[in-house]
Design a protein around this motif. Structure first.
Motif, short mmCIF file in Angstrom:
data_model
loop_
_atom_site.label_atom_id
_atom_site.label_comp_id
_atom_site.label_asym_id
_atom_site.label_seq_id
_atom_site.Cartn_x
_atom_site.Cartn_y
_atom_site.Cartn_z
N SER A 131 52.36 35.41 55.06
CA SER A 131 53.76 35.56 55.37
C SER A 131 54.19 35.64 56.70
N GLN A 175 52.72 31.34 49.69
CA GLN A 175 51.75 32.38 49.01
C GLN A 175 50.75 31.20 48.30
N THR A 176 49.33 31.49 48.35
CA THR A 176 48.56 30.94 47.80
C THR A 176 47.95 31.64 46.42
N ASP A 177 47.89 31.02 45.33
CA ASP A 177 47.17 31.59 44.22
C ASP A 177 46.05 30.83 43.69
N PHE A 178 45.21 31.56 43.15
CA PHE A 178 43.95 31.00 42.68
C PHE A 178 43.39 31.30 41.25
N ARG A 179 42.34 30.70 40.68
CA ARG A 179 41.85 31.14 39.48
C ARG A 179 40.38 30.81 39.88
N SER A 211 44.08 33.87 34.22
CA SER A 211 45.31 34.47 34.93
C SER A 211 45.55 34.04 36.48
N PRO A 212 46.74 33.69 36.88
CA PRO A 212 46.73 33.43 38.45
C PRO A 212 46.27 34.44 39.02
N ASN A 213 45.53 34.44 39.99
CA ASN A 213 44.67 35.19 40.70
C ASN A 213 43.70 36.07 39.95
N GLY A 214 42.98 35.42 38.88
CA GLY A 214 42.30 36.20 38.34
C GLY A 214 40.95 35.43 37.88
N THR A 239 37.65 41.99 35.76
CA THR A 239 38.51 42.72 36.60
C THR A 239 37.63 43.88 37.21
#
Length: 99
Positions: free
Chosen positions: A2, A8-12, A46-49, A88
């Motif tokens: 930011s 924003q970058t999300d990942f799986r 899940s996003p970012n999981g 997690t």
């Protein structure tokens, strides 16, 4: 990100344990049933999981720093479905004391 006005970058992440093959070309690539399965279960994260397949779960399930939850299973078109687990990180005891 930011600070630099970037989105924003999300990942799986998906992982499993098994056999892979490497290409013999100058551009290295891996392929095989393990890579294919990771590709297919990736969308269940899940996003970012993080999700892992049943073979990797059998190896890492005793790790005390992580929690594993049965997310469901993926049908391989065989008699049995392949289990998929969420991963997690457990809160550390130190972080619990600091709160």
């Amino acid at each position: 990100m930011s600070e630099r006005s970037l989105p924003q970058t999300d990942f799986r992440v998906s992982a499993d344990y098994g056999t892979i093959a490497k290409s013999l070309t100058p551009v290295e690539d891996i392929f095989g049933p393990t890579v294919n399965l990771c590709s297919k279960i990736n969308g269940t994260a899940s996003p970012n999981g993080v999700v892992i397949g049943g073979d990797l779960y059998q190896i890492v399930k005793s790790l005390k720093s992580y929690e594993f939850g049965l997310l469901g299973s993926y049908s391989l078109g065989l008699k049995f479905s392949y289990p998929v687990y969420t991963v997690t990180r457990r809160p550390s005891k130190l972080s619990l004391k600091c709160k």
